[in-house]
Write an enzyme that holds these catalytic residues in place. Structure first.
Site, PDB file in Angstrom:
ATOM      1  N   THR A   1       0.830  -1.213   0.000  1.00  0.00           N
ATOM      2  CA  THR A   1       0.000   0.000   0.000  1.00  0.00           C
ATOM      3  C   THR A   1       0.860   1.256   0.000  1.00  0.00           C
ATOM      4  OG1 THR A   1      -1.630  -1.212   1.303  1.00  0.00           O
ATOM      5  CG2 THR A   1      -1.887   1.170   1.180  1.00  0.00           C
ATOM      6  N   THR A   2       1.933   1.242   0.774  1.00  0.00           N
ATOM      7  CA  THR A   2       2.810   2.408   0.894  1.00  0.00           C
ATOM      8  C   THR A   2       3.448   2.775  -0.435  1.00  0.00           C
ATOM      9  OG1 THR A   2       3.247   1.760   3.182  1.00  0.00           O
ATOM     10  CG2 THR A   2       4.750   3.368   2.230  1.00  0.00           C
TER      11      THR A   2
ATOM     12  N   TYR B   1     -13.373  -3.939  -0.552  1.00  0.00           N
ATOM     13  CA  TYR B   1     -14.551  -3.379  -1.220  1.00  0.00           C
ATOM     14  C   TYR B   1     -15.723  -4.355  -1.286  1.00  0.00           C
ATOM     15  CZ  TYR B   1     -17.394  -0.622  -4.434  1.00  0.00           C
ATOM     16  OH  TYR B   1     -18.428   0.084  -4.997  1.00  0.00           O
TER      17      TYR B   1
ATOM     18  N   TYR C   1      -2.485 -10.650   4.540  1.00  0.00           N
ATOM     19  CA  TYR C   1      -2.456  -9.255   4.989  1.00  0.00           C
ATOM     20  C   TYR C   1      -3.867  -8.854   5.401  1.00  0.00           C
ATOM     21  CZ  TYR C   1      -1.507  -4.170   4.739  1.00  0.00           C
ATOM     22  OH  TYR C   1      -1.380  -2.828   5.012  1.00  0.00           O
TER      23      TYR C   1
ATOM     24  N   ARG D   1      -8.552  -0.516   5.655  1.00  0.00           N
ATOM     25  CA  ARG D   1      -8.537  -0.274   4.209  1.00  0.00           C
ATOM     26  C   ARG D   1      -9.499  -1.193   3.456  1.00  0.00           C
ATOM     27  NH1 ARG D   1      -4.728   3.108   2.153  1.00  0.00           N
ATOM     28  NH2 ARG D   1      -3.018   3.720   3.519  1.00  0.00           N
TER      29      ARG D   1
ATOM     30  N   LYS E   1       0.455 -10.580   8.055  1.00  0.00           N
ATOM     31  CA  LYS E   1       0.685  -9.200   8.483  1.00  0.00           C
ATOM     32  C   LYS E   1      -0.633  -8.740   9.086  1.00  0.00           C
ATOM     33  CE  LYS E   1       1.703  -4.507   6.914  1.00  0.00           C
ATOM     34  NZ  LYS E   1       1.924  -3.606   5.755  1.00  0.00           N
TER      35      LYS E   1
ATOM     36  N   ILE F   1       6.100  -5.519   9.541  1.00  0.00           N
ATOM     37  CA  ILE F   1       6.263  -4.903   8.224  1.00  0.00           C
ATOM     38  C   ILE F   1       5.867  -3.455   8.445  1.00  0.00           C
ATOM     39  CG2 ILE F   1       5.464  -4.789   5.840  1.00  0.00           C
ATOM     40  CD1 ILE F   1       5.107  -7.829   5.934  1.00  0.00           C
TER      41      ILE F   1
END
Length: 292
Positions: A46-47, A109, A135, A140, A164, A206
């Site tokens: 994402t970063t 979503y 993850y 998000r 994660k 992470i």
């Protein structure tokens, strides 16, 4: 999978003022991590603002990181999505050479049920030639992967090696630590609770914060792994204000401002993100100077 113990860093994608991928800055960023002792690198998370990168740009970023890393640190590739069939197709066509594992986000979503999440990762597991780190990031995805689902996946699929866990819920993290196999990696995805998770038996982090402060954060994690509680918490308390600041206006705007202040990369981000405010940049500058 001891190569994923300790501090992993979710790399940002530096951009030039003309909004192109800044290869030179990306190389500096990789070297900054290597020289300051982090244990592995996460690419296309994402970063990295991967949602706004074209396919060609993603290939450029991956190639640049692999070249600059030159085999020094293990590499984890972010590869996931909310279309299971597309993720499976990508696993068959993507060039995975040079990567040691995948980081695959829970579907976003769509808001699937727990059974839907399980079936998604069952398909991903069967298609993946690499070990998989799940993850979970409900902030998000709008969908929380519950401990029971994680435990099922950990027990049922040998190549699902860890998670994660970024729900920001220490109780949920403890449930996963308690119920999953002893060799399953429970990795913090929340910088602020990394140390408590480590002390409860976690495998590391992470991190976003470690990208700007790799030496300090890695030292804290290493002390935590050694159960040197007092020394580790001394560093945690020094970093806490900075962790709050880098996420105050969203990620990666905050950490990119840190990288600019440290003369590693400019703080440009792509819409719909906007760069950090002058007030935040000033506060980060003060934090950096106080930390020295």
């Amino acid at each position: 999978m001891t190569k994923f113990l300790g501090t992993g860093v979710a790399l940002a994608t530096p951009f030039t003022s003309s909004n192109e991928v800044d290869e030179n800055a990306l190389r500096r960023l990789v070297q900054f991590q290597i020289k300051n002792g982090v244990d592995y690198l996460v690419v296309m998370g994402t970063t990295a603002e991967n949602a706004t990168l074209s396919k060609a740009e993603k290939e450029l970023v991956k190639t640049t990181i692999k070249q600059e890393n030159n085999g020094k640190l293990p590499l984890v590739l972010g590869l996931g999505g909310n279309n299971t069939a597309q993720v499976v197709s990508d696993l068959k066509t993507e060039n995975l050479d040079g990567f040691d594992a995948l980081l695959s986000v829970s579907p976003y979503y769509n808001k699937p049920t727990q059974e839907g999440i399980y079936k998604h990762f069952e398909a991903v597991s069967k298609a993946s030639p690499l070990p998989i780190i799940l993850y979970n990031v409900p902030g998000r995805t709008s969908s929380n992967m519950l401990p029971l689902t994680v435990t099922r996946l950990a027990n049922d699929f040998e190549n699902i090696i860890g998670i994660k866990e970024a729900a920001g819920d220490i109780v949920q993290a403890m449930q996963i630590l308690r119920d999953t196999p002893s060799d399953f990696l429970v990795i913090s995805g929340d910088d602020m609770i990394t140390l408590p998770m480590l002390l409860a038996g976690g495998a590391g982090v992470i991190s976003v914060m470690a990208q700007g402060f790799p030496a300090e954060f890695t030292k804290m994690v290493n002390l935590g792994l050694l159960k040197k509680t007092k020394e580790a918490y001394a560093i945690q308390f020094e970093l806490m204000d900075g962790i709050d600041l880098i996420f105050k206006e969203g990620n990666p705007a905050g950490i990119k401002s840190v990288l600019e202040l440290k003369k590693i990369a400019e703080n440009n981000v792509r819409l719909p993100l906007v760069e950090a405010s002058s007030e935040l940049k000033s506060a980060l500058s003060v934090f950096i100077n106080q930390l020295k």
